[in-house]
Design a protein around this motif. Sequence first.
Motif, PDB file in Angstrom:
ATOM      1  N   ALA A   1       0.633  -1.022  -0.271  1.00 48.22           N
ATOM      2  CA  ALA A   1      -0.115   0.174   0.168  1.00 48.22           C
ATOM      3  C   ALA A   1       0.993   1.289   0.351  1.00 48.22           C
ATOM      4  N   ARG A   2       0.489   2.153  -0.450  1.00 47.50           N
ATOM      5  CA  ARG A   2       1.432   3.364  -0.753  1.00 47.50           C
ATOM      6  C   ARG A   2       0.093   4.193  -0.414  1.00 47.50           C
ATOM      7  N   LEU A   3       0.814   5.130   0.314  1.00 46.12           N
ATOM      8  CA  LEU A   3      -0.182   5.964   1.286  1.00 46.12           C
ATOM      9  C   LEU A   3      -0.078   7.277   1.605  1.00 46.12           C
ATOM     10  N   GLY A   4       1.086   7.490   0.701  1.00 50.59           N
ATOM     11  CA  GLY A   4       1.883   9.226   0.571  1.00 50.59           C
ATOM     12  C   GLY A   4       2.107   9.500   1.627  1.00 50.59           C
TER      13      GLY A   4
ATOM     14  N   SER B   1      -2.682  11.408  -0.066  1.00 49.89           N
ATOM     15  CA  SER B   1      -2.586  11.148  -1.622  1.00 49.89           C
ATOM     16  C   SER B   1      -3.244  11.886  -2.944  1.00 49.89           C
ATOM     17  N   ALA B   2      -2.595  11.955  -3.676  1.00 44.77           N
ATOM     18  CA  ALA B   2      -3.503  11.629  -4.928  1.00 44.77           C
ATOM     19  C   ALA B   2      -4.616  10.531  -4.755  1.00 44.77           C
ATOM     20  N   GLU B   3      -4.514   9.897  -4.302  1.00 40.78           N
ATOM     21  CA  GLU B   3      -5.640   8.522  -4.697  1.00 40.78           C
ATOM     22  C   GLU B   3      -6.053   8.443  -3.411  1.00 40.78           C
ATOM     23  N   LEU B   4      -5.681   9.243  -2.443  1.00 44.19           N
ATOM     24  CA  LEU B   4      -6.979   8.440  -1.143  1.00 44.19           C
ATOM     25  C   LEU B   4      -6.476   8.848   0.045  1.00 44.19           C
TER      26      LEU B   4
ATOM     27  N   GLU C   1      -9.238   2.976  14.936  1.00 44.00           N
ATOM     28  CA  GLU C   1     -11.078   3.795  14.399  1.00 44.00           C
ATOM     29  C   GLU C   1     -10.644   4.741  12.897  1.00 44.00           C
ATOM     30  N   VAL C   2     -10.222   4.267  11.896  1.00 44.40           N
ATOM     31  CA  VAL C   2      -9.516   4.868  10.787  1.00 44.40           C
ATOM     32  C   VAL C   2     -11.021   4.960   9.996  1.00 44.40           C
ATOM     33  N   GLU C   3     -10.770   6.358   9.165  1.00 42.76           N
ATOM     34  CA  GLU C   3     -11.447   6.260   8.373  1.00 42.76           C
ATOM     35  C   GLU C   3     -11.061   6.793   6.731  1.00 42.76           C
ATOM     36  N   LEU C   4     -11.716   6.329   5.911  1.00 44.77           N
ATOM     37  CA  LEU C   4     -10.961   6.346   4.130  1.00 44.77           C
ATOM     38  C   LEU C   4     -11.955   6.516   3.748  1.00 44.77           C
ATOM     39  N   GLY C   5     -11.553   7.850   2.975  1.00 43.26           N
ATOM     40  CA  GLY C   5     -11.651   8.424   1.235  1.00 43.26           C
ATOM     41  C   GLY C   5     -11.232   8.824   0.048  1.00 43.26           C
ATOM     42  N   ALA C   6     -11.540   8.783  -0.853  1.00 42.71           N
ATOM     43  CA  ALA C   6     -11.932   8.648  -2.509  1.00 42.71           C
ATOM     44  C   ALA C   6     -12.076   9.059  -3.537  1.00 42.71           C
TER      45      ALA C   6
ATOM     46  N   GLY D   1     -11.002   2.712  -7.745  1.00 43.23           N
ATOM     47  CA  GLY D   1     -10.065   2.040  -8.808  1.00 43.23           C
ATOM     48  C   GLY D   1      -8.642   2.725  -8.287  1.00 43.23           C
ATOM     49  N   ARG D   2      -8.297   4.156  -8.540  1.00 42.25           N
ATOM     50  CA  ARG D   2      -6.798   4.587  -7.964  1.00 42.25           C
ATOM     51  C   ARG D   2      -6.997   3.960  -6.520  1.00 42.25           C
ATOM     52  N   MET D   3      -7.887   4.055  -5.907  1.00 44.22           N
ATOM     53  CA  MET D   3      -7.740   4.034  -3.923  1.00 44.22           C
ATOM     54  C   MET D   3      -6.960   2.478  -4.535  1.00 44.22           C
ATOM     55  N   LEU D   4      -7.798   1.065  -4.712  1.00 42.75           N
ATOM     56  CA  LEU D   4      -7.498   0.197  -4.957  1.00 42.75           C
ATOM     57  C   LEU D   4      -5.854  -0.368  -5.325  1.00 42.75           C
ATOM     58  N   ASP D   5      -5.500   0.745  -7.158  1.00 46.59           N
ATOM     59  CA  ASP D   5      -4.910   0.444  -7.188  1.00 46.59           C
ATOM     60  C   ASP D   5      -3.728   1.279  -6.159  1.00 46.59           C
ATOM     61  N   ALA D   6      -3.708   1.818  -5.557  1.00 42.00           N
ATOM     62  CA  ALA D   6      -1.952   2.612  -4.304  1.00 42.00           C
ATOM     63  C   ALA D   6      -2.113   1.366  -3.465  1.00 42.00           C
ATOM     64  N   LEU D   7      -3.221   0.500  -2.695  1.00 38.80           N
ATOM     65  CA  LEU D   7      -3.223  -0.154  -1.980  1.00 38.80           C
ATOM     66  C   LEU D   7      -3.273  -1.542  -2.232  1.00 38.80           C
TER      67      LEU D   7
END
Length: 351
Positions: free
Chosen positions: A93-96, A118-121, A141-146, A150-156
């Motif tokens: 996973a690339r999290l920036g 990052s640019a993806e998430l 407890e974590v919140e994710l947004g994108a 598709g780009r988020m899954l690519d980064a993960l």
Amino acid sequence: VEAAELALIGRAFPDTRVRVQRGGQGNDVRFDGPALDGRVVLPAPGALDRRVALDFERLYLLDRVPSPEARPTDPATLPPLLITARDFRLGAARLGAIAIETRPIDGGLEVERLSANSAELSVSGSGRWTGTGEREASTFEVELGAASLGRMLDALGFVGVVDGGQTRARLAGRWPGGPADLKLARIDGELEARIEKGRILEVEPGAGRILGLVSLTEIPRRLALDFSDFFQRGMAFDSIAGRFRLEAGDAWTDSIAIASPAADIIISGRTGLAARDYDQRLVVTPRVGSVLPIVGALAAGPAGAAVGAVAQGVLGPGMGRIATANYRVTGSWDSPEIVPQRAGRDGQPRS
């Protein structure tokens, strides 16, 4: 010092050079290696600010653990930390860019702020890391947004599964080990997500493990009507929403609801995150009315589209939706089996 393997925060960093320089305000420790590039400022004894600042250009927590001789990290012994990195990776996973602030608590540490962008998430959250040995555990407890799932899954690390899909998700869970030991198959907790407008791509079945969306592009071809031409580039959807209960390496759901221009799909059952298998039921209700003009156009151009539209009008709203189809999905991620189920008198699927 040059180390073939540097053990730090429960991870092994290969081929890393460490340089320590003493200063009036404390010690400056610099790291230089393929997975670790940055500095740590250790405050001098008696300093008013006891916080340790870790600032990295590159911080990659690879999927490799230190040798057994390395001493495990006890979170209760750590001072307050401020961790920043411009390029952070956790496994594949690339999290920036990340920023983490911690403070000591009884038996461990509390993560007061966690952010990654990052640019993806984007990721934000908080949590705790406590205990050692068999009692070591992390609770977050974590919140994710994108803007694009598709780009988020690519980064993960899951490339080419979905195209588009604005996403909001929340993960609340606990797992054994430290924060760097995060793996979905080890979490006990809850995952909730909503995804807007995208397309599930034609991929190998093994890649369809995300959210248990296994070979959904195969479902329409198994209906009484064949829309294979329409689905040749995957399955478009308007929304995907649902909740998973994560427990002992399995993800359980009562209803993942997928709304698409061609069909409504409800997924329930178990996805084996540790065993990498499925035991799910799918309920598929085609929307024939919205597909007939498209199928006509694919078959015979504009004239075919007109015929499809006329057929829709003549047959009336009763053709808007046809009988529900039920399926059971079992087997491994790499070779799942999708078997039609017949419905009993009570409307429930029967084998």
